[in-house]
Design an enzyme around this catalytic site. Structure first.
Site, short mmCIF file in Angstrom:
data_model
loop_
_atom_site.label_atom_id
_atom_site.label_comp_id
_atom_site.label_asym_id
_atom_site.label_seq_id
_atom_site.Cartn_x
_atom_site.Cartn_y
_atom_site.Cartn_z
N LYS A 52 0.84 -1.20 0.00
CA LYS A 52 0.00 0.00 0.00
C LYS A 52 0.88 1.26 0.00
O LYS A 52 0.63 2.20 -0.75
CB LYS A 52 -0.94 -0.01 1.21
CG LYS A 52 -2.08 -1.02 1.07
CD LYS A 52 -2.85 -1.26 2.35
CE LYS A 52 -3.82 -2.44 2.19
NZ LYS A 52 -4.48 -2.85 3.42
N GLN A 96 -4.64 -1.45 9.75
CA GLN A 96 -4.47 -2.79 9.18
C GLN A 96 -4.98 -3.85 10.14
O GLN A 96 -4.60 -3.88 11.31
CB GLN A 96 -2.98 -3.02 8.84
CG GLN A 96 -2.69 -4.33 8.13
CD GLN A 96 -3.32 -4.38 6.72
OE1 GLN A 96 -3.27 -3.43 5.96
NE2 GLN A 96 -3.91 -5.52 6.39
N ASP A 119 -11.08 2.83 3.96
CA ASP A 119 -11.33 1.38 3.86
C ASP A 119 -12.83 1.10 3.76
O ASP A 119 -13.23 -0.02 3.42
CB ASP A 119 -10.78 0.67 5.11
CG ASP A 119 -9.48 -0.07 4.83
OD1 ASP A 119 -9.21 -0.37 3.65
OD2 ASP A 119 -8.74 -0.35 5.79
#
Ligand code: NAP
Length: 293
Positions: A52, A96, A119
Site C-alpha cells: 500500500k 491494518q 477502507d
C-alpha cells in the site's frame, strides 16, 4: 476463457490517479495523503501495508506508516486514532487488520472518522453504501465492481453466488451486485458456512464470487460451463520447495475451473491488486471532496 487481469487493470487505474495527482500539483492543490497504522509484526500484514505504501509512492501520494508495538493498549491506540482524525493534512487512513486479541476491533473501527475511513469499514459508510448514497466503498468489493465495469461484463439479471459473508468482502459485494446500476441488477445468493448443498447453488450460478479463505475450495464439478469466477481468497500454503517457504493460493482450483469459465481471476494478480488501486481511488476521492467542501 478470458483471464481478468487485475494487475493490468490496477496499473491503468493507478496511471489515471497519477495523472489526477499531477493535475492537482500543477494547480497548486493539495496532494492526497494516506496513512496506515500497523500494530505488531504479522508477516502478511507487513506485506499488505508495504505494498500500500509503495503504491502511494507510485501515484505521487504522500504516505505515512505508523508502526505500533503489539503490546499497545486499546486506550493508546484510540488516542492515536483521535490524533489522526484531527490531523488536517491527512485525507484518509487505514488500520491494518487483524489487531492483537486484547484490542476490540469494533471499538477501533467505530473511532475512525467516517470522512477519513478510506477502507469503508465504518457503519456510517457501510450504511450509506447499502442505501446507494455517496460513501467510501470497501476496497475489495469496489475493486471487483470496477473490474467487471472495465471489462464491460454485464451482470444484470444474472444469478450470482457469493461464498462468504464477511463485513469486508462477502456481504458488501452481495449488496453492490444486487443494486441498481451498471454493473448491478444481479440476483444474488449469499452462501456461508451454514449453507446446505452449496454445490447445487454454485452449479446454477452465472457468476461466483468466492471469499471464504479455503484454498482450492471451488472445483470444476461445482460450476457450469461459461461461468464467471471471481476468486478473492488469499491463503498462504506451506511449500518447502518455494524460497519463501509458502505459496499463495486462491479459493478456486484454477486450472480445472478455468477450462469451464468464460472469465476468471487468477491468484495472485486478480482481485488483490485491484483492492490496493481502489484504496488509492478512495483516498483521492476524499482529497477531492475536501477541496470542494
Ligand atoms: P472471513 O472473515 O474469514 O469470512 C469467511 C467467510 O467464509 C465466512 O462468512 C464463513 O462463513 C465463510 N465460510 C467458511 N467456510 C465455509 C465453507 N466451507 N463453505 C461456505 N462458506 C464458508 O474472510 P474474509 O476476510 O472475507 O476473507 C476471505 C478470503 O479473502 C481470505 O482468504 C482473505 O485472505 C481473502 N481476502 C482477500 C482480499 C484481496 O484483496 N484479494 C481482501 C480481503 C480478504 P460464516 O460466516 O458462517 O463463518
Amino acid at each position: 476463457m478470458e483471464i481478468l487481469d487485475g494487475k493490468k487493470i490496477s496499473q491503468e487505474i493507478k496511471e489515471e490517479i497519477k495523472q489526477a495527482v499531477g493535475l492537482r500539483k500543477e494547480k497548486g492543490q493539495k496532494i492526497p495523503h494516506l496513512a496506515a497504522i500497523l500494530v505488531g509484526n504479522d508477516g502478511a500484514s507487513l506485506t499488505y501495508v508495504g505494498s500500500k505504501v509503495r503504491s502511494c509512492e507510485q501515484v505521487g501520494f504522500k504516505s505515512t506508516l505508523i508502526r505500533l508495538e503489539s503490546s499497545i493498549t486499546e486506550q493508546a491506540l484510540l488516542s492515536k486514532i483521535k490524533e489522526l482524525n484531527n490531523d488536517d493534512t491527512l485525507d484518509g487512513y487505514i488500520v491494518q487488520l487483524p489487531l492483537p486479541k486484547h484490542i476490540d476491533e469494533e471499538k477501533i473501527l467505530l473511532a475512525v472518522d467516517p470522512k477519513k475511513d478510506v477502507d469503508g469499514f465504518h457503519p456510517s459508510n457501510f450504511g450509506r453504501m447499502a442505501l446507494e448514497m455517496d460513501s467510501f466503498i470497501p476496497a475489495t468489493p469496489f475493486g471487483i465492481m470496477e473490474m467487471l465495469r472495465r471489462n464491460e461484463i454485464d451482470i444484470s439479471g444474472k444469478h450470482c453466488v457469493v461464498i462468504g459473508r464477511s463485513h469486508i468482502v462477502g456481504r458488501p459485494i452481495s449488496i453492490l451486485m444486487s443494486q441498481k446500476g451498471k454493473p448491478g441488477n444481479a440476483t444474488v445468493t449469499l452462501a456461508h458456512s451454514r449453507t446446505q448443498n452449496i454445490k447445487e447453488l454454485t452449479q446454477k450460478a452465472d457468476i461466483i464470487v468466492s471469499a471464504l479463505g479455503i484454498p482450492e475450495f471451488l472445483k470444476a464439478d461445482m460450476v457450469k460451463e461459461g461461468v464467471i469466477v471471481i476468486d478473492v481468497g488469499i491463503t498462504r500454503v506451506s511449500d518447502a520447495s518455494h524460497p519463501k517457504g509458502y505459496v499463495i493460493k486462491g479459493d478456486v482450483a484454477f486450472d480445472e475451473v478455468a477450462k469451464k469459465s468464460s472469465y476468471i481471476t487468477p491468484v495472485p494478480g486478480g482481485v488483490g491488486p485491484m483492492t490496493i488501486a481502489m484504496l488509492l481511488q478512495n483516498t483521492l476521492l476524499s482529497c477531492e471532496r475536501k477541496s470542494v467542501s
